[in-house]
Design a protein around this motif. Sequence first.
Motif, PDB file in Angstrom:
ATOM      1  N   UNK A   7       7.604  58.726 -49.065  1.00 31.91           N
ATOM      2  CA  UNK A   7       8.190  57.568 -48.391  1.00 31.91           C
ATOM      3  C   UNK A   7       7.134  56.474 -48.369  1.00 31.91           C
ATOM      4  N   UNK A   8       7.521  55.303 -48.877  1.00 30.26           N
ATOM      5  CA  UNK A   8       6.650  54.120 -48.897  1.00 30.26           C
ATOM      6  C   UNK A   8       7.049  53.250 -47.720  1.00 30.26           C
ATOM      7  N   UNK A   9       6.076  52.840 -46.932  1.00 30.34           N
ATOM      8  CA  UNK A   9       6.335  51.916 -45.829  1.00 30.34           C
ATOM      9  C   UNK A   9       5.098  51.051 -45.619  1.00 30.34           C
ATOM     10  N   UNK A  10       5.234  50.035 -44.802  1.00 33.39           N
ATOM     11  CA  UNK A  10       4.117  49.153 -44.471  1.00 33.39           C
ATOM     12  C   UNK A  10       3.995  49.032 -42.962  1.00 33.39           C
ATOM     13  N   UNK A  54      -1.027  43.318 -44.369  1.00 33.62           N
ATOM     14  CA  UNK A  54      -0.429  44.567 -43.939  1.00 33.62           C
ATOM     15  C   UNK A  54      -1.240  45.723 -44.509  1.00 33.62           C
ATOM     16  N   UNK A  55      -0.820  46.920 -44.170  1.00 32.98           N
ATOM     17  CA  UNK A  55      -1.333  48.124 -44.819  1.00 32.98           C
ATOM     18  C   UNK A  55      -0.141  48.885 -45.374  1.00 32.98           C
ATOM     19  N   UNK A  56      -0.362  49.585 -46.471  1.00 32.20           N
ATOM     20  CA  UNK A  56       0.648  50.453 -47.069  1.00 32.20           C
ATOM     21  C   UNK A  56       0.432  51.853 -46.533  1.00 32.20           C
ATOM     22  N   UNK A  57       1.506  52.550 -46.291  1.00 28.88           N
ATOM     23  CA  UNK A  57       1.430  53.969 -45.951  1.00 28.88           C
ATOM     24  C   UNK A  57       2.366  54.735 -46.870  1.00 28.88           C
ATOM     25  N   UNK A  58       1.850  55.815 -47.423  1.00 30.62           N
ATOM     26  CA  UNK A  58       2.654  56.707 -48.248  1.00 30.62           C
ATOM     27  C   UNK A  58       2.720  58.036 -47.511  1.00 30.62           C
ATOM     28  N   UNK A  59       3.929  58.448 -47.179  1.00 24.06           N
ATOM     29  CA  UNK A  59       4.147  59.664 -46.415  1.00 24.06           C
ATOM     30  C   UNK A  59       4.615  60.773 -47.340  1.00 24.06           C
TER      31      UNK A  59
END
Length: 110
Positions: A7-10, A54-59
Amino acid sequence: MERPLLVYTTFPDAGTALDIGEALVRDRLVACVNVLPGMRSVYAWKGAVERGEEVVAILKSREGLKQDLAAALKARHPYETPILLYLPVADADPGTAAWIMSETQAPPTG
């Protein structure tokens, strides 16, 4: 066998991403969250073009937890409309897939 799901989110900052990520790991909805700081974004929002940092988060999770993970992420996320992109994994190293499955809860049945 159930497949992994990315899951890609910011998030607005690394602290927020890490705090929410830790909660999701503790709840066993994800096995890991990678936080990548330093992203600059240009985006359309409510009729205007905006810029922001922002920062990217990969879950790393599993397909069966998609709905529960989305609900938990939306409940904790500071953005009015968080970006959630589900990236199905076509194939994974067996050890990696087994680790993700062992560190996340089995999805509810029924």
